[in-house]
Design a protein around this motif. Structure first.
Motif, PDB file in Angstrom:
ATOM      1  N   ILE A  65      50.709  35.566  70.680  1.00  0.00           N
ATOM      2  CA  ILE A  65      50.723  36.770  71.522  1.00  0.00           C
ATOM      3  C   ILE A  65      49.456  36.820  72.363  1.00  0.00           C
ATOM      4  N   VAL A  66      48.324  36.473  71.753  1.00  0.00           N
ATOM      5  CA  VAL A  66      47.059  36.437  72.493  1.00  0.00           C
ATOM      6  C   VAL A  66      47.106  35.326  73.539  1.00  0.00           C
ATOM      7  N   GLU A  67      47.636  34.172  73.165  1.00  0.00           N
ATOM      8  CA  GLU A  67      47.721  33.047  74.102  1.00  0.00           C
ATOM      9  C   GLU A  67      48.604  33.374  75.298  1.00  0.00           C
ATOM     10  N   SER A  68      49.608  34.206  75.108  1.00  0.00           N
ATOM     11  CA  SER A  68      50.505  34.532  76.219  1.00  0.00           C
ATOM     12  C   SER A  68      49.762  35.225  77.363  1.00  0.00           C
ATOM     13  N   LYS A  69      48.617  35.839  77.072  1.00  0.00           N
ATOM     14  CA  LYS A  69      47.830  36.526  78.092  1.00  0.00           C
ATOM     15  C   LYS A  69      46.488  35.842  78.365  1.00  0.00           C
ATOM     16  N   LEU A  70      45.933  35.179  77.369  1.00  0.00           N
ATOM     17  CA  LEU A  70      44.552  34.695  77.484  1.00  0.00           C
ATOM     18  C   LEU A  70      44.406  33.220  77.154  1.00  0.00           C
ATOM     19  N   ARG A  71      45.460  32.436  77.368  1.00  0.00           N
ATOM     20  CA  ARG A  71      45.424  31.025  76.983  1.00  0.00           C
ATOM     21  C   ARG A  71      44.312  30.264  77.708  1.00  0.00           C
ATOM     22  N   GLU A  72      44.125  30.541  78.988  1.00  0.00           N
ATOM     23  CA  GLU A  72      43.126  29.777  79.744  1.00  0.00           C
ATOM     24  C   GLU A  72      41.717  30.033  79.231  1.00  0.00           C
ATOM     25  N   ARG A  73      41.435  31.269  78.823  1.00  0.00           N
ATOM     26  CA  ARG A  73      40.084  31.582  78.356  1.00  0.00           C
ATOM     27  C   ARG A  73      39.877  31.176  76.914  1.00  0.00           C
ATOM     28  N   PHE A  74      40.932  31.107  76.126  1.00  0.00           N
ATOM     29  CA  PHE A  74      40.815  30.733  74.720  1.00  0.00           C
ATOM     30  C   PHE A  74      41.738  29.543  74.423  1.00  0.00           C
ATOM     31  N   PRO A  75      41.410  28.370  74.981  1.00  0.00           N
ATOM     32  CA  PRO A  75      42.240  27.194  74.704  1.00  0.00           C
ATOM     33  C   PRO A  75      42.131  26.804  73.234  1.00  0.00           C
ATOM     34  N   ASP A  76      43.198  26.222  72.713  1.00  0.00           N
ATOM     35  CA  ASP A  76      43.222  25.733  71.327  1.00  0.00           C
ATOM     36  C   ASP A  76      43.000  26.857  70.312  1.00  0.00           C
ATOM     37  N   LEU A  77      43.446  28.054  70.642  1.00  0.00           N
ATOM     38  CA  LEU A  77      43.287  29.157  69.689  1.00  0.00           C
ATOM     39  C   LEU A  77      44.107  28.928  68.429  1.00  0.00           C
ATOM     40  N   GLN A  78      45.252  28.270  68.573  1.00  0.00           N
ATOM     41  CA  GLN A  78      46.069  27.956  67.396  1.00  0.00           C
ATOM     42  C   GLN A  78      45.325  27.011  66.451  1.00  0.00           C
ATOM     43  N   PHE A  79      44.612  26.058  67.027  1.00  0.00           N
ATOM     44  CA  PHE A  79      43.829  25.123  66.214  1.00  0.00           C
ATOM     45  C   PHE A  79      42.751  25.880  65.429  1.00  0.00           C
ATOM     46  N   VAL A  80      42.038  26.766  66.097  1.00  0.00           N
ATOM     47  CA  VAL A  80      40.989  27.550  65.430  1.00  0.00           C
ATOM     48  C   VAL A  80      41.594  28.400  64.323  1.00  0.00           C
ATOM     49  N   ALA A  81      42.732  29.023  64.609  1.00  0.00           N
ATOM     50  CA  ALA A  81      43.376  29.877  63.613  1.00  0.00           C
ATOM     51  C   ALA A  81      43.816  29.072  62.399  1.00  0.00           C
ATOM     52  N   SER A  82      44.310  27.874  62.625  1.00  0.00           N
ATOM     53  CA  SER A  82      44.775  27.049  61.503  1.00  0.00           C
ATOM     54  C   SER A  82      43.615  26.636  60.596  1.00  0.00           C
ATOM     55  N   ILE A  83      42.462  26.316  61.178  1.00  0.00           N
ATOM     56  CA  ILE A  83      41.291  25.978  60.373  1.00  0.00           C
ATOM     57  C   ILE A  83      40.831  27.191  59.573  1.00  0.00           C
ATOM     58  N   ALA A  84      40.894  28.367  60.193  1.00  0.00           N
ATOM     59  CA  ALA A  84      40.499  29.596  59.487  1.00  0.00           C
ATOM     60  C   ALA A  84      41.384  29.847  58.283  1.00  0.00           C
ATOM     61  N   VAL A  85      42.692  29.619  58.421  1.00  0.00           N
ATOM     62  CA  VAL A  85      43.611  29.828  57.299  1.00  0.00           C
ATOM     63  C   VAL A  85      43.362  28.797  56.201  1.00  0.00           C
ATOM     64  N   LYS A  86      43.052  27.575  56.596  1.00  0.00           N
ATOM     65  CA  LYS A  86      42.753  26.549  55.587  1.00  0.00           C
ATOM     66  C   LYS A  86      41.485  26.901  54.810  1.00  0.00           C
ATOM     67  N   CYS A  87      40.508  27.475  55.499  1.00  0.00           N
ATOM     68  CA  CYS A  87      39.301  27.919  54.794  1.00  0.00           C
ATOM     69  C   CYS A  87      39.633  29.057  53.838  1.00  0.00           C
ATOM     70  N   ARG A  88      40.487  29.954  54.282  1.00  0.00           N
ATOM     71  CA  ARG A  88      40.912  31.035  53.385  1.00  0.00           C
ATOM     72  C   ARG A  88      41.586  30.466  52.149  1.00  0.00           C
ATOM     73  N   ASN A  89      42.453  29.481  52.310  1.00  0.00           N
ATOM     74  CA  ASN A  89      43.120  28.876  51.169  1.00  0.00           C
ATOM     75  C   ASN A  89      42.132  28.203  50.221  1.00  0.00           C
ATOM     76  N   PHE A  90      41.085  27.616  50.793  1.00  0.00           N
ATOM     77  CA  PHE A  90      40.059  27.000  49.956  1.00  0.00           C
ATOM     78  C   PHE A  90      39.352  28.054  49.104  1.00  0.00           C
ATOM     79  N   PHE A  91      39.008  29.190  49.723  1.00  0.00           N
ATOM     80  CA  PHE A  91      38.314  30.248  48.979  1.00  0.00           C
ATOM     81  C   PHE A  91      39.213  30.896  47.931  1.00  0.00           C
ATOM     82  N   VAL A  92      40.531  30.945  48.210  1.00  0.00           N
ATOM     83  CA  VAL A  92      41.452  31.621  47.293  1.00  0.00           C
ATOM     84  C   VAL A  92      41.998  30.673  46.237  1.00  0.00           C
TER      85      VAL A  92
END
Length: 498
Positions: free
Chosen positions: A398-425
């Motif tokens: 949803i964010v990429e649909s409006k701000l993809r050019e300013r935040f490229p690879d946001l999906q990649f960043v989000a996926s790393i964040a979730v993997k870190c969460r899984n590591f902590f949990v």
């Protein structure tokens, strides 16, 4: 000479008689000290304990009527000396105190409106031209002095100054699901004299439900709006100057009561660096009023389903510049408690996979209940349901649909964040080298929080593309994330691919 210590501001005190729930009147003293607000009662007669959540009413010797709401008391005590009468005492802690010319009936729908201020209203509603000073007032000074000259001669000089308020006090007025939400200027001023003239302003938010509500309901609506203003301001808001307008009529005017909460919201991030700046905040109700109205109305309309998740976001904001595993986990878990309408729909499994799932579940049910057996059944039941990675990816899209050019690879960043969460949990780091990624925990936390809040505003009608096209600084959590994004993304790519 040593420095003089400044005198501390005295907490308001109310000596008077207080009526307990059973009808007994007792002399007491109420001190308003935030979480240490306390009513001390004294009596020559035995005191019965005040039950939890009871209401105590009082009349101060100075004339105020006091209503102590949702009270708690640890009990009563007594003191006695030889040949002296026994004295009884009790302490009562109220969660709210209402003060005015009448008592409040907290369990009845008697609140017509609630009014309050929050920390950053002057920034969020940056009505710059409402107040100003006219430095060269020579062309108008005679008009200004016209009324005064009817009383006596007043001579104008060579360098007249005129301070003004435009008189347009209503900044915003929005019909919402919880009532009409309005924002007003409330200027205060003196008539002036040889010592000068002053004019100050306070911006006040008001909520007027369609029908009168109880105090608890009115306070909850206030917190809902304060949550919205916190997200709009980029930091958790403090709440002050709470008043309610009641159905009680005195001298043909609805009575207004001042409300003192014992645990009021306080601004958690007092850093000047993180103070919101008008040019950075995502919404501009002065120049883009229709957009603001639409976002607020939609945001409130969805709040009943989003309240828990937005509450977790607010707790993250309250941590300000403090980061760690707990905050990253909390930021990720916000997405897991979103309502179904905000995440991908569950998919129906293919017939053969559904048959296999049911067969496996039947086999596991034959085993005695236990942690592993129950965990396996739970995992089987979740097949087809959207997982946390899918939920985060959906909100990021949803964010990429409006701000993809300013935040490229946001999906990649989000996926790393979730993997870190899984590591902590779970202790599982999947395909990431956690020691190399660990320094990015603050950035990844900011990414999750930004995705959550920005996608929420976009759903509500926020024009993110207009916001991103403007200049920016560090005056909002969104713009701080925008400032760090490019360098942090490049470095995160490097450590995860080499």
């Amino acid at each position: 000479m040593g420095k003089q210590r400044s005198k501390k501001t005295q907490s308001p005190r109310f000596l008077g008689t207080y009526t307990l729930p059973g009808g007994k009147s007792v002399v007491g003293e109420l001190r308003l000290q935030g979480s240490r607000t306390l009513l001390k009662l004294h009596s020559d007669e035995f005191l019965v304990g005040v039950e939890t959540d009871a209401c105590v009413t009082g009349a101060a010797y100075t004339g105020e009527y006091l209503t102590l709401i949702e009270c708690y008391s640890p009990g009563t005590g007594h003191t006695g000396f030889k040949d002296k009468p026994t004295r009884y005492h009790a302490e009562v802690f109220p969660h709210y105190v209402a003060i005015g010319r009448c008592h409040l009936k907290p369990g009845e729908p008697c609140v017509k409106a609630i009014h309050f201020t929050t920390t950053d209203l002057t920034t969020l509603f940056y009505d710059f031209d409402a107040f100003s000073l006219l430095i060269d007032a020579r062309p108008i000074i005679d008009v200004v002095l016209q009324e005064r000259r009817k009383l006596r001669p007043v001579e104008a000089g060579e360098r007249p100054l005129v301070s003004y308020f435009t008189g347009k006090d209503c900044i915003a007025e929005v019909p919402t699901a919880i009532g009409k939400v309005s924002v007003h200027h409330r200027p205060s001023f003196g008539l002036g004299g040889p010592s000068g003239v002053s004019m100050k302003n306070r911006i006040v938010v008001s909520i007027e439900p369609d029908q009168p509500v109880t105090l608890r309901d009115a306070v909850q609506r206030m917190y809902d709006i304060a949550c919205f203003l916190s997200m709009a301001g980029g930091r958790a808001q403090g709440i002050d100057h709470i008043h309610v307008t009641t159905t009680e009529i005195i001298d043909n005017v609805p009575e207004s009561l001042t409300i003192y909460p014992s645990y009021r919201w306080k601004v958690s991030d007092k850093s000047k660096q993180h103070k919101p700046h008008p040019g950075d905040v995502p919404l501009d109700p002065i120049h883009y009023r229709a957009e603001f109205d639409a976002v607020l109305a939609d945001w409130i309309g969805r709040h009943s389903g989003w309240r828990v998740a937005r509450g977790r976001y607010l707790e993250c904001l309250r941590k300000a510049n403090k980061y760690g595993p707990e905050r990253l986990v909390a930021a990720a878990n916000m997405f897991d408690i979103l309502p179904k309408a905000a995440v991908p729909l569950a998919v129906e499994l293919p017939d053969d996979l559904a048959i296999t799932r049911d067969a496996c579940a039947e086999m596991f049910r034959k085993h005695p209940p236990g942690i592993d057996r129950n965990s396996a059944l739970s995992a089987l039941n979740r097949l087809g349901a959207p997982s946390l990675p899918k939920k985060v990816a959906h909100r990021a899209s949803i964010v990429e649909s409006k701000l993809r050019e300013r935040f490229p690879d946001l999906q990649f960043v989000a996926s790393i964040a979730v993997k870190c969460r899984n590591f902590f949990v779970h202790g599982s780091s999947s395909d990431i080298d956690f020691p190399r990624v660990e320094p990015f925990v603050p950035f990844l936390t900011n990414a999750l929080e930004f995705i959550f809040a920005a996608s929420d505003f976009i759903d509500a009608g926020w024009d993110a593309e207009r916001w991103i096209s403007g200049g920016y600084g560090w005056g909002h959590s969104f713009t701080r994330f925008r400032s760090e994004y490019d360098l942090a993304l490049a470095e995160l790519r490097r450590v995860t691919t080499t």
